[in-house]
Design a protein around this motif. Structure first.
Motif, PDB file in Angstrom:
ATOM      1  N   HIS A 195      10.076  37.150  20.054  1.00 20.78           N
ATOM      2  CA  HIS A 195       9.341  37.499  21.268  1.00 20.78           C
ATOM      3  C   HIS A 195      10.095  37.032  22.511  1.00 20.78           C
ATOM      4  O   HIS A 195      11.290  37.250  22.631  1.00 20.78           O
ATOM      5  CB  HIS A 195       7.937  36.901  21.196  1.00 20.78           C
ATOM      6  N   GLY A 196       9.383  36.386  23.467  1.00 14.04           N
ATOM      7  CA  GLY A 196      10.048  35.912  24.677  1.00 14.04           C
ATOM      8  C   GLY A 196      11.098  34.862  24.404  1.00 14.04           C
ATOM      9  O   GLY A 196      11.955  34.590  25.240  1.00 14.04           O
ATOM     10  N   GLY A 197      11.045  34.259  23.217  1.00 15.32           N
ATOM     11  CA  GLY A 197      12.079  33.301  22.833  1.00 15.32           C
ATOM     12  C   GLY A 197      13.432  33.929  22.637  1.00 15.32           C
ATOM     13  O   GLY A 197      14.439  33.233  22.498  1.00 15.32           O
ATOM     14  N   ILE A 200       7.752  39.603  33.110  1.00 13.37           N
ATOM     15  CA  ILE A 200       8.194  40.735  32.290  1.00 13.37           C
ATOM     16  C   ILE A 200       8.829  40.129  31.048  1.00 13.37           C
ATOM     17  O   ILE A 200      10.026  40.234  30.796  1.00 13.37           O
ATOM     18  CB  ILE A 200       9.189  41.646  33.044  1.00 13.37           C
ATOM     19  N   HIS A 201       8.001  39.409  30.318  1.00 11.86           N
ATOM     20  CA  HIS A 201       8.450  38.705  29.119  1.00 11.86           C
ATOM     21  C   HIS A 201       9.615  37.759  29.424  1.00 11.86           C
ATOM     22  O   HIS A 201      10.490  37.538  28.586  1.00 11.86           O
ATOM     23  CB  HIS A 201       8.828  39.687  28.010  1.00 11.86           C
ATOM     24  N   GLY A 202       9.638  37.241  30.664  1.00 11.30           N
ATOM     25  CA  GLY A 202      10.628  36.249  31.049  1.00 11.30           C
ATOM     26  C   GLY A 202      11.974  36.781  31.490  1.00 11.30           C
ATOM     27  O   GLY A 202      12.849  36.007  31.884  1.00 11.30           O
ATOM     28  N   MET A 203      12.177  38.103  31.468  1.00 11.28           N
ATOM     29  CA  MET A 203      13.502  38.652  31.757  1.00 11.28           C
ATOM     30  C   MET A 203      13.941  38.374  33.189  1.00 11.28           C
ATOM     31  O   MET A 203      15.134  38.239  33.471  1.00 11.28           O
ATOM     32  CB  MET A 203      13.507  40.163  31.483  1.00 11.28           C
ATOM     33  N   GLY A 204      12.993  38.243  34.108  1.00 12.43           N
ATOM     34  CA  GLY A 204      13.360  37.935  35.487  1.00 12.43           C
ATOM     35  C   GLY A 204      14.062  36.601  35.637  1.00 12.43           C
ATOM     36  O   GLY A 204      14.790  36.377  36.615  1.00 12.43           O
ATOM     37  N   LEU A 205      13.875  35.702  34.674  1.00 15.69           N
ATOM     38  CA  LEU A 205      14.547  34.403  34.727  1.00 15.69           C
ATOM     39  C   LEU A 205      16.060  34.558  34.592  1.00 15.69           C
ATOM     40  O   LEU A 205      16.825  33.785  35.174  1.00 15.69           O
ATOM     41  CB  LEU A 205      14.026  33.492  33.615  1.00 15.69           C
ATOM     42  N   VAL A 206      16.486  35.546  33.812  1.00 17.22           N
ATOM     43  CA  VAL A 206      17.923  35.785  33.653  1.00 17.22           C
ATOM     44  C   VAL A 206      18.535  36.190  34.991  1.00 17.22           C
ATOM     45  O   VAL A 206      19.584  35.676  35.402  1.00 17.22           O
ATOM     46  CB  VAL A 206      18.190  36.879  32.599  1.00 17.22           C
ATOM     47  N   ALA A 207      17.873  37.114  35.683  1.00 15.34           N
ATOM     48  CA  ALA A 207      18.377  37.578  36.977  1.00 15.34           C
ATOM     49  C   ALA A 207      18.504  36.411  37.955  1.00 15.34           C
ATOM     50  O   ALA A 207      19.502  36.298  38.679  1.00 15.34           O
ATOM     51  CB  ALA A 207      17.447  38.646  37.544  1.00 15.34           C
ATOM     52  N   GLU A 208      17.519  35.531  37.972  1.00 19.86           N
ATOM     53  CA  GLU A 208      17.565  34.400  38.904  1.00 19.86           C
ATOM     54  C   GLU A 208      18.632  33.386  38.506  1.00 19.86           C
ATOM     55  O   GLU A 208      19.293  32.803  39.378  1.00 19.86           O
ATOM     56  CB  GLU A 208      16.191  33.734  38.991  1.00 19.86           C
ATOM     57  N   ALA A 209      18.823  33.170  37.225  1.00 18.33           N
ATOM     58  CA  ALA A 209      19.888  32.265  36.780  1.00 18.33           C
ATOM     59  C   ALA A 209      21.247  32.765  37.253  1.00 18.33           C
ATOM     60  O   ALA A 209      22.108  31.981  37.684  1.00 18.33           O
ATOM     61  CB  ALA A 209      19.866  32.139  35.257  1.00 18.33           C
ATOM     62  N   VAL A 210      21.448  34.077  37.201  1.00 14.84           N
ATOM     63  CA  VAL A 210      22.709  34.678  37.661  1.00 14.84           C
ATOM     64  C   VAL A 210      22.822  34.573  39.172  1.00 14.84           C
ATOM     65  O   VAL A 210      23.900  34.262  39.716  1.00 14.84           O
ATOM     66  CB  VAL A 210      22.810  36.136  37.180  1.00 14.84           C
ATOM     67  N   SER A 219      23.950  26.950  35.454  1.00 19.83           N
ATOM     68  CA  SER A 219      22.594  27.465  35.597  1.00 19.83           C
ATOM     69  C   SER A 219      22.004  27.710  34.215  1.00 19.83           C
ATOM     70  O   SER A 219      22.495  28.548  33.461  1.00 19.83           O
ATOM     71  CB  SER A 219      22.633  28.763  36.426  1.00 19.83           C
ATOM     72  N   LEU A 220      20.940  26.985  33.896  1.00 13.91           N
ATOM     73  CA  LEU A 220      20.298  27.072  32.583  1.00 13.91           C
ATOM     74  C   LEU A 220      19.186  28.110  32.596  1.00 13.91           C
ATOM     75  O   LEU A 220      18.494  28.277  33.598  1.00 13.91           O
ATOM     76  CB  LEU A 220      19.710  25.704  32.214  1.00 13.91           C
ATOM     77  N   MET A 221      18.993  28.796  31.470  1.00 14.80           N
ATOM     78  CA  MET A 221      17.863  29.715  31.315  1.00 14.80           C
ATOM     79  C   MET A 221      17.341  29.587  29.889  1.00 14.80           C
ATOM     80  O   MET A 221      18.069  29.815  28.939  1.00 14.80           O
ATOM     81  CB  MET A 221      18.333  31.145  31.575  1.00 14.80           C
ATOM     82  N   THR A 222      16.073  29.170  29.744  1.00 13.81           N
ATOM     83  CA  THR A 222      15.526  28.970  28.404  1.00 13.81           C
ATOM     84  C   THR A 222      14.641  30.139  28.003  1.00 13.81           C
ATOM     85  O   THR A 222      13.980  30.757  28.826  1.00 13.81           O
ATOM     86  CB  THR A 222      14.705  27.673  28.321  1.00 13.81           C
ATOM     87  N   GLY A 223      14.633  30.420  26.692  1.00 10.96           N
ATOM     88  CA  GLY A 223      13.737  31.425  26.143  1.00 10.96           C
ATOM     89  C   GLY A 223      12.366  30.835  25.877  1.00 10.96           C
ATOM     90  O   GLY A 223      12.111  29.657  26.128  1.00 10.96           O
ATOM     91  N   GLY A 224      11.454  31.669  25.352  1.00  9.92           N
ATOM     92  CA  GLY A 224      10.057  31.282  25.218  1.00  9.92           C
ATOM     93  C   GLY A 224       9.831  30.057  24.361  1.00  9.92           C
ATOM     94  O   GLY A 224      10.013  30.106  23.137  1.00  9.92           O
ATOM     95  N   PRO A 225       9.411  28.951  24.960  1.00  7.99           N
ATOM     96  CA  PRO A 225       9.117  27.748  24.189  1.00  7.99           C
ATOM     97  C   PRO A 225       7.860  27.932  23.363  1.00  7.99           C
ATOM     98  O   PRO A 225       6.924  28.616  23.772  1.00  7.99           O
ATOM     99  CB  PRO A 225       8.919  26.677  25.279  1.00  7.99           C
ATOM    100  N   GLY A 226       7.847  27.354  22.163  1.00  4.89           N
ATOM    101  CA  GLY A 226       6.706  27.494  21.281  1.00  4.89           C
ATOM    102  C   GLY A 226       6.706  28.777  20.487  1.00  4.89           C
ATOM    103  O   GLY A 226       5.789  29.025  19.693  1.00  4.89           O
ATOM    104  N   ASP A 227       7.706  29.631  20.677  1.00  8.53           N
ATOM    105  CA  ASP A 227       7.788  30.885  19.937  1.00  8.53           C
ATOM    106  C   ASP A 227       8.186  30.602  18.491  1.00  8.53           C
ATOM    107  O   ASP A 227       8.706  29.530  18.169  1.00  8.53           O
ATOM    108  CB  ASP A 227       8.815  31.814  20.600  1.00  8.53           C
ATOM    109  N   THR A 228       7.978  31.602  17.617  1.00  9.81           N
ATOM    110  CA  THR A 228       8.336  31.434  16.213  1.00  9.81           C
ATOM    111  C   THR A 228       9.840  31.270  16.026  1.00  9.81           C
ATOM    112  O   THR A 228      10.286  30.663  15.051  1.00  9.81           O
ATOM    113  CB  THR A 228       7.852  32.639  15.391  1.00  9.81           C
ATOM    114  N   MET A 229      10.611  31.853  16.909  1.00  8.46           N
ATOM    115  CA  MET A 229      12.047  31.599  17.005  1.00  8.46           C
ATOM    116  C   MET A 229      12.386  31.608  18.484  1.00  8.46           C
ATOM    117  O   MET A 229      11.754  32.301  19.265  1.00  8.46           O
ATOM    118  CB  MET A 229      12.861  32.654  16.252  1.00  8.46           C
TER     119      MET A 229
END
Length: 388
Positions: free
Chosen positions: A85-87, A339-349, A366-376
């Motif tokens: 998922h968002g992870g 949008i499932h976190g995708m905007g975080l990538v744009a801001e990291a860049v 610049s760090l960008m993490t995926g969905g915490p608590g996700d199954t992966m």
């Protein structure tokens, strides 16, 4: 050991649609995806027909064969989906990096599009697919309820102050105030507003929870060799590990430590593969499905411990330009839009380019993490050229 893919690929283009209220987009998901991809190509100065690779994650339904005719794609050479998922966001970036570094494709877009009218994500994908039977029989009907259990354990067993979650929320809304794209830019999140907001699932109140928006975002990934040929400043991907700990996956409620974000393993590999550590990071875009998971992600990545979280995770330390670790400088999932976190990538860049609306001076890592608590889950680190 540092990864062989360290710095082998870079993001050279960003494309984003506006954030719409869930269900209010004038366009279906496919058109939103096309708008974002074309925007990323225009940003980089690449004809969209030159894109020959497509990577997304989670329940993305705008796949390569649907996109290629509208883009004028000459040949699809690579297509992949990270099925978590968002992870999966940084993991999807890693897949794109592998594709261009090994010559499978020349120009790969990583993207995510969401429109409730098209996908019925909340009504179907989340409500029916993400909430398994073992949750439903125990009265847990939403991700907020499930993740609240972990955050409550973090507070009660490990003594992490509840105020850390408020600091995470307030920092993101503070940054959103300067961002004309942010859906929550008009919210002034003072202590009284936060504390008086309705309870969603203890310990989460309204402003602890991410927004769910319609919209799309895409980034264009090319090899490091090609990156300098484009008109934008490249943001090099230094590492993007994905995975899950023992007890995770289908047994996610048995993951250890249960109270954090499940990112200890990927964080350890991030630092090993990139050659950097938490003290080197200038700015971070932390996926916050819920604030407690964001707190857990910072602990998992080694920015602080259970014991020091209250001292580190404070409003003043999390804001640009002068905080020790500014986070979610566009407003993030809570305040800019989700949008499932995708905007975080744009801001990291943008931070690497020096183009953020809340720019951190001299941001090179610049760090960008995926969905915490996700199954992966996954995590990623972008660097400027001097970090290679």
């Amino acid at each position: 050991m540092m990864s062989k893919l360290r710095g082998a690929a870079a993001v050279v283009g960003i494309g984003q649609t506006p954030y719409y209220k869930r269900g209010a987009s004038p366009d279906p998901e496919l058109k939103l995806a096309l708008r974002a991809i074309v925007g990323a190509c225009e940003d980089a100065g690449l004809d969209p027909s030159e894109v020959d690779g497509f990577v997304s994650y989670a329940s993305e339904r705008s796949d390569a064969q649907k996109l290629m005719s509208a883009l004028g794609t000459k040949e699809v050479r690579f297509a992949s989906l990270a099925w978590i998922h968002g992870g999966g966001i940084p993991g999807a970036l890693g897949i794109a990096a592998m594709a261009v570094a090994t010559g499978q494709a020349n120009a790969v877009v990583v993207y995510r599009s969401m429109a409730e009218s098209s996908s019925m994500r909340l009504r179907v994908m989340v409500a029916q697919n993400d909430t398994a039977a073992q949750y439903l029989v125990n009265g847990l009907e939403s991700p907020a309820q499930i993740l609240a259990l972990r955050s409550q354990r973090m507070i009660e067993k490990h003594g992490v102050p509840r105020e850390t979650m408020r600091a995470m929320a307030q920092a993101t809304y503070y940054h959103a105030r300067n961002n004309p794209r942010a859906y929550g830019r008009d919210v002034v999140l003072d202590d009284e507003t936060y504390d008086n907001a309705r309870m969603i699932a203890e310990p989460y109140r309204l402003f602890d929870c991410s927004r769910e928006n319609d919209g799309a975002c895409a980034v264009l990934v090319v090899s490091a060799e090609r990156a300098k040929d484009f008109r934008t400043t490249p943001a090099y991907l230094l590492a993007a590990p994905m995975g899950t700990l023992k007890g995770g996956g289908a047994l996610e409620e048995n993951i250890r430590p249960y109270s954090l974000a499940g990112q200890i393993g990927v964080a350890r590999r991030l630092w090993e593969q990139s050659g950097y550590g938490p003290k080197d990071v200038d700015v971070a875009q932390i996926y916050q499905n819920m604030t407690g998971m964001g707190v857990g992600s910072l602990i998992d990545h080694g920015f602080c411990t259970y014991e020091s979280a209250g001292e580190f995770i404070t409003f003043d330390n999390l804001i640009a330009p002068n905080g020790g670790l500014p986070i979610n400088t566009s407003g993030g999932d809570l305040a800019e839009g989700f949008i499932h976190g995708m905007g975080l990538v744009a801001e990291a860049v943008r931070q690497i380019r020096g183009e953020s609306i809340n720019q951190v001076p001299g941001a090179n890592l610049s760090l960008m993490t995926g969905g915490p608590g996700d199954t992966m889950t996954s995590t990623g680190l972008f660097g400027a050229e001097e970090t290679l």
